[in-house]
Design an enzyme around this catalytic site. Structure first.
Site, PDB file in Angstrom:
ATOM      1  N   SER A 327       0.816  -1.090  -0.036  1.00  0.00           N
ATOM      2  CA  SER A 327      -0.007  -0.035   0.010  1.00  0.00           C
ATOM      3  C   SER A 327       0.858   1.304  -0.124  1.00  0.00           C
ATOM      4  O   SER A 327       2.272   1.318   0.525  1.00  0.00           O
ATOM      5  CB  SER A 327      -0.892  -0.007   1.107  1.00  0.00           C
ATOM      6  OG  SER A 327      -1.332   1.263   1.535  1.00  0.00           O
ATOM      7  N   TYR A 353      -1.193  -0.912  10.034  1.00  0.00           N
ATOM      8  CA  TYR A 353      -1.311  -1.257   8.547  1.00  0.00           C
ATOM      9  C   TYR A 353      -0.134  -0.901   7.588  1.00  0.00           C
ATOM     10  O   TYR A 353       0.445  -1.698   6.841  1.00  0.00           O
ATOM     11  CB  TYR A 353      -2.734  -0.574   8.019  1.00  0.00           C
ATOM     12  CG  TYR A 353      -2.943  -1.012   6.561  1.00  0.00           C
ATOM     13  CD1 TYR A 353      -3.612  -2.005   6.034  1.00  0.00           C
ATOM     14  CD2 TYR A 353      -2.470  -0.163   5.294  1.00  0.00           C
ATOM     15  CE1 TYR A 353      -4.215  -2.116   4.744  1.00  0.00           C
ATOM     16  CE2 TYR A 353      -3.106  -0.157   4.072  1.00  0.00           C
ATOM     17  CZ  TYR A 353      -3.565  -1.183   4.007  1.00  0.00           C
ATOM     18  OH  TYR A 353      -3.853  -1.393   2.508  1.00  0.00           O
ATOM     19  N   LYS A 357       2.862  -3.493   5.856  1.00  0.00           N
ATOM     20  CA  LYS A 357       2.983  -3.126   4.585  1.00  0.00           C
ATOM     21  C   LYS A 357       4.345  -2.613   4.092  1.00  0.00           C
ATOM     22  O   LYS A 357       4.941  -3.321   3.078  1.00  0.00           O
ATOM     23  CB  LYS A 357       2.135  -2.042   3.792  1.00  0.00           C
ATOM     24  CG  LYS A 357       0.419  -2.699   3.834  1.00  0.00           C
ATOM     25  CD  LYS A 357       0.297  -3.859   2.878  1.00  0.00           C
ATOM     26  CE  LYS A 357      -1.289  -4.056   2.840  1.00  0.00           C
ATOM     27  NZ  LYS A 357      -1.718  -5.029   2.048  1.00  0.00           N
TER      28      LYS A 357
END
Ligand SMILES: NC(=O)c1ccc[n+]([C@@H]2O[C@H](COP(=O)([O-])OP(=O)(O)OC[C@H]3O[C@@H](n4cnc5c(N)ncnc54)[C@H](OP(=O)(O)O)[C@@H]3O)[C@@H](O)[C@H]2O)c1
Length: 474
Positions: A327, A353, A357
């Site tokens: 991402s 998150y 990533k």
């Protein structure tokens, strides 16, 4: 009436040629005038399938509505295109020659609408020139001989500033990017792809495109209730369902283990593994295996799955491919192992998150270095910002603000499909892609990790895994 007839012979099997040309969306890749082409009816390509094509016409452009009027698979296809000034009937035939080449004969008959017949004589020379150029373009597309992926100077310039790099995440970035793409005619018949998170969002769009390209598809989903609707939707869109469906909650490493054991037992070599499943969790929670769920799903799971599946991935004359979906959020974070597992205190879902990533992006580079000699290429990609169920549920505020610039799931998934499919994509490894081009992995120097963090990442993953409380009955 003006009739054009052009013949080319190309070094591709007749089935590949037919599949590529019958999907008239590909006209933008080879037709000298087509600038946009979309499929306007759902379902697999068959008699009645419609395409909207926009063509350059001098200083302006004109719309043509095409419909498939007849089709004999691998032998011929007929289309009728209706525009403001003329109707065109295309008859394209495919013939396998003893030499191994495929002969493609393209006949286009233009009929001018009332009162415009006089123009026909003047237009004829231009049309013939355009027909020749288009068929040359088709021959080039089917040669499938594109250069190795590389970042253009324009892309490198865009990656040098945060604002211009972010502008590439939008649907406008996608549209700008695709202007420089090469044709994608590689056929995936006989290629086995394993794709996680295939029932929604980018995963579903990827599954559709891979089935259309002829791949043999194993999908991994977690919810048995979604299995039937996913298979129906895939079949309705492409005429084929996924060849094999595996159920696994990938946030549980015991289920990742059980999944890999099932796949290894089946013994089917994997040409492409796509680690796509993911979610952004706004609330802190641990899995039953006693680890924070973002790091479990987004990092430990693809690490474990990929390494466990190595016996199926490592076997090839042509390189096998591993594709990790990361991402753009990771640009905000630096790899620090001791920050990967966030505690409830001070938890922020977007940061958790982004850290996982980032770690998966570094892991991609480490794997690529190690597996270069084993004929496996490993790349990561980020999709930009795409309007998917994941974004709708996890980031409603972000979606409200960015709605008009979000990509479609198909646009977000395009680079996953390209990395899986394009012949030239196996000439790159250890890179991060957006819109079919390698991109920088750091927009700010301060996010660069230390050598120690890099070399200790895989031992940390193993140690973290060893400390999980796995349910051995999974
Ligand atoms: N959309 C974007 O703009 C964007 C941007 C950057 C990165 N990404 C990344 O792109 C990938 C796909 O995201 P998306 O936007 O398409 O999200 P999505 O619409 O929520 O789809 C995610 C898929 O992953 C599956 N999944 C989630 N948790 C799982 C679990 N524990 N076990 C197995 N499967 C699980 C989902 O299954 P269920 O339907 O059962 O939940 C779904 O099939 C993710 O890795 C995401 O981080 C997306």
């Amino acid at each position: 009436m003006t009739t054009l007839r052009e013949v080319i012979e190309v070094p591709r099997p007749v089935e590949h040629c037919f599949r590529y040309v019958a999907d008239f969306r590909t006209t933008v890749e080879w037709d000298a005038t087509a600038i946009r082409a979309t499929k306007t009816t759902p379902g697999p390509i068959t008699v009645g399938t419609a395409f909207a094509v926009r063509c350059k016409a001098g200083p302006t452009s004109l719309a043509l509505d095409y419909v498939v009027t007849a089709m004999t698979p691998f032998h011929s296809i007929e289309l009728k295109g209706v525009g403001r000034f003329f109707t065109v009937r295309d008859t394209i035939t495919f013939e396998a020659l003893a030499s191994g080449l495929t002969r493609i004969t393209y006949v286009a008959e233009f009929e001018y609408h009332l009162g415009l017949g006089a123009l026909a004589k003047n237009a004829e020379t231009g049309l013939k020139k355009m027909g020749r150029a288009s068929l040359k373009g088709l021959a080039r597309a089917l040669e499938d001989n594109n250069p190795a992926p590389k970042a253009s100077l324009d892309t490198q310039k865009k990656d040098s500033s945060l604002a211009t790099a972010l502008s590439c995440f939008t649907r406008y970035g996608y549209r700008r990017g695709r202007r420089c793409w090469h044709p994608l005619s590689t056929d995936m018949e006989g290629k086995h792809v394993v794709l996680t998170g295939a029932n929604a969002g980018l995963g579903f769009a990827t599954a559709v495109a891979l089935l259309e390209a002829g791949a043999k598809l194993t999908v991994v989903i977690r919810d048995p209730k979604k299995l039937e609707s996913m298979q129906h939707a895939l079949e309705a869109e492409t005429g084929r369902a996924a060849d094999n469906v595996e159920l696994a909650d990938l946030s549980l490493l015991s289920e990742v283990n059980a999944l890999s054991e099932r796949l290894i037992k089946r013994g089917e070599p994997i040409d492409v593994l796509i680690n796509n499943a993911g979610a952004l969790f706004n609330e802190h929670a641990e899995t039953p295996e006693r680890i924070e769920r973002s790091v479990a799903l987004l990092l430990l799971s693809p690490w474990r799955l990929t390494e466990r599946l190595m016996p199926l991935i490592e076997h090839h004359d042509t390189p096998a491919r591993v594709i990790n979906v990361v991402s753009g959020g990771m640009y905000t974070q630096k790899l620090r192992r001791n920050q990967l597992i966030m505690s409830a205190n001070g938890y922020n879902g977007s940061i958790a998150y982004a850290r996982s990533k980032r770690a998966l992006t570094v892991l991609t580079e480490l794997w690529a270095d190690e597996w270069r000699s084993r004929n496996i290429v490993v790349n990561s990609m980020h999709p930009g910002w795409a309007d998917t169920p994941g974004v709708q549920t996890a980031l409603p505020g972000f979606r409200r603000v960015t709605k008009t610039v979000l990509r479609t799931p198909e646009e977000g998934a395009d680079t996953i499909v390209w990395l899986a499919r394009a012949k030239e994509a196996d000439q790159a490894t250890g890179l991060l892609f957006l819109d079919r081009e390698p991109r920088t992995t750091h927009l700010k120097p301060k996010t660069a990790e230390t050598d120690e963090e890099r070399t200790q990442l895989r031992p940390w993953l193993q140690e973290t895994y060893d400390n999980l409380q796995l349910d051995s009955s999974a």
